[in-house]
Motif scaffolding. Sequence first.
Motif, PDB file in Angstrom:
ATOM      1  N   HIS A 246      38.734  32.388  51.123  1.00 18.29           N
ATOM      2  CA  HIS A 246      38.747  33.868  50.491  1.00 18.29           C
ATOM      3  C   HIS A 246      37.475  34.433  50.057  1.00 18.29           C
ATOM      4  O   HIS A 246      36.449  33.759  49.821  1.00 18.29           O
ATOM      5  CB  HIS A 246      39.420  33.875  49.059  1.00 18.29           C
TER       6      HIS A 246
ATOM      7  N   HIS B 203      42.588  25.357  54.845  1.00 17.00           N
ATOM      8  CA  HIS B 203      42.409  26.460  53.916  1.00 17.00           C
ATOM      9  C   HIS B 203      41.430  25.772  52.735  1.00 17.00           C
ATOM     10  O   HIS B 203      41.935  24.719  52.097  1.00 17.00           O
ATOM     11  CB  HIS B 203      43.648  26.931  53.389  1.00 17.00           C
TER      12      HIS B 203
ATOM     13  N   HIS C   4      49.496  39.848  51.869  1.00 16.51           N
ATOM     14  CA  HIS C   4      48.389  40.398  50.989  1.00 16.51           C
ATOM     15  C   HIS C   4      48.061  41.990  51.230  1.00 16.51           C
ATOM     16  O   HIS C   4      47.588  42.845  50.453  1.00 16.51           O
ATOM     17  CB  HIS C   4      46.867  39.753  51.126  1.00 16.51           C
TER      18      HIS C   4
ATOM     19  N   CYS D 121      39.990  27.526  47.410  1.00 18.43           N
ATOM     20  CA  CYS D 121      39.372  28.981  46.674  1.00 18.43           C
ATOM     21  C   CYS D 121      40.490  29.596  45.823  1.00 18.43           C
ATOM     22  O   CYS D 121      40.080  30.736  45.294  1.00 18.43           O
ATOM     23  CB  CYS D 121      38.856  29.767  47.692  1.00 18.43           C
ATOM     24  N   LEU D 122      41.525  28.992  45.466  1.00 17.90           N
ATOM     25  CA  LEU D 122      42.406  29.619  44.711  1.00 17.90           C
ATOM     26  C   LEU D 122      41.971  29.582  42.923  1.00 17.90           C
ATOM     27  O   LEU D 122      41.249  28.528  42.646  1.00 17.90           O
ATOM     28  CB  LEU D 122      44.049  29.202  44.789  1.00 17.90           C
TER      29      LEU D 122
ATOM     30  N   THR E  23      51.131  24.672  52.201  1.00 20.79           N
ATOM     31  CA  THR E  23      51.798  25.336  50.897  1.00 20.79           C
ATOM     32  C   THR E  23      53.104  25.826  50.976  1.00 20.79           C
ATOM     33  O   THR E  23      53.695  26.079  50.005  1.00 20.79           O
ATOM     34  CB  THR E  23      50.530  26.155  50.267  1.00 20.79           C
TER      35      THR E  23
ATOM     36  N   MET F 106      42.333  39.953  50.599  1.00 19.23           N
ATOM     37  CA  MET F 106      42.961  40.048  49.547  1.00 19.23           C
ATOM     38  C   MET F 106      43.652  41.095  48.688  1.00 19.23           C
ATOM     39  O   MET F 106      44.113  41.909  49.854  1.00 19.23           O
ATOM     40  CB  MET F 106      42.079  39.053  48.417  1.00 19.23           C
TER      41      MET F 106
ATOM     42  N   PHE G 259      44.781  21.611  47.929  1.00 18.71           N
ATOM     43  CA  PHE G 259      45.330  21.987  46.647  1.00 18.71           C
ATOM     44  C   PHE G 259      45.283  20.885  45.682  1.00 18.71           C
ATOM     45  O   PHE G 259      44.399  19.959  45.762  1.00 18.71           O
ATOM     46  CB  PHE G 259      46.815  22.281  47.046  1.00 18.71           C
TER      47      PHE G 259
ATOM     48  N   THR H 227      42.657  25.960  42.038  1.00 21.20           N
ATOM     49  CA  THR H 227      41.846  24.672  42.730  1.00 21.20           C
ATOM     50  C   THR H 227      40.407  25.036  42.763  1.00 21.20           C
ATOM     51  O   THR H 227      39.526  24.444  43.329  1.00 21.20           O
ATOM     52  CB  THR H 227      42.019  24.962  44.186  1.00 21.20           C
ATOM     53  N   GLN H 228      39.970  25.765  41.470  1.00 22.48           N
ATOM     54  CA  GLN H 228      38.486  26.031  41.256  1.00 22.48           C
ATOM     55  C   GLN H 228      37.566  24.624  41.100  1.00 22.48           C
ATOM     56  O   GLN H 228      36.439  24.663  40.964  1.00 22.48           O
ATOM     57  CB  GLN H 228      38.081  26.950  40.042  1.00 22.48           C
TER      58      GLN H 228
END
Length: 264
Positions: A102, A65, A169, A68-69, A12, A136, A39, A72-73
């Motif tokens: 996350h 990774h 974060h 979980c952003l 990313t 976070m 992603f 990207t749900q």
Amino acid sequence: MTQSVPVLLSTTSVYPEPTAVGFELAAELGYDGVELMVFTDRVSQDPSAAASLAKHYGVKIGAVHAPCLLVTQRVWSSDPWTRLRRSVQAAEYLDSPTVVIHPPFSWQRDYAAKFSTVLDGLHARYPGITIAVENMFPLKLGKRNLVPYRPHWDPTRHGYDSYTLDLSHCAASGADALAMAERMGRGLRHIHLCDGNEPGADQHLVPGRGKQPCAELLGSLGRSGWDGSITVEVSTRKSGNRTRRAEDLHESLKFAREALAAAD
């Protein structure tokens, strides 16, 4: 021991360029591998395509990774358990030792209630893979702080076996990164190396360009014989072109290796 700590490049970190460019620049700049961010880019969602990129560029995928952003749900599934399980399965397929996840969002009540149990079950089924829960930050709404994670944005409040410490974060939450690392203790298995300034802004700056104790943290881990992994996860969206992006990523890699070497 510091020689054995791999420094990875998050795919990313090349955004808005595609995932493949992350592999290309990791190889070109001499990173020890990549962290594959699952992603919106379809290549990132296909483990076989990622494996082909790793083979083509001679780059190891050292971490995955999970998607979980917020954006990207619906990658792989709208079900967070399915996304987490598929992330671990992808890591096993890619021979990657670490999955970054996350804490659950506050509205994912059922997922949050069973999160620890699900992690324990995945660990039992995939003992060779570390699932590292990332710190976070709260969101600012006027003068109020909204905590969009359950049970908290700070995973040490609940307690997990393994953690990812993200320095941007820490800046965004106003947390003391060194104190958080100490609370994580032996569970600290992965670092997102980046920088930041004031609370409320998740900047993901090149390390050394903000106020976080990036060098101090890496030096301390190096002196302790820490054997986790580090991922450079910086924002290069404003770099403007490939040359400047590569310069920022080279600077980040140099920072990481010099900070680790200073511990010797």
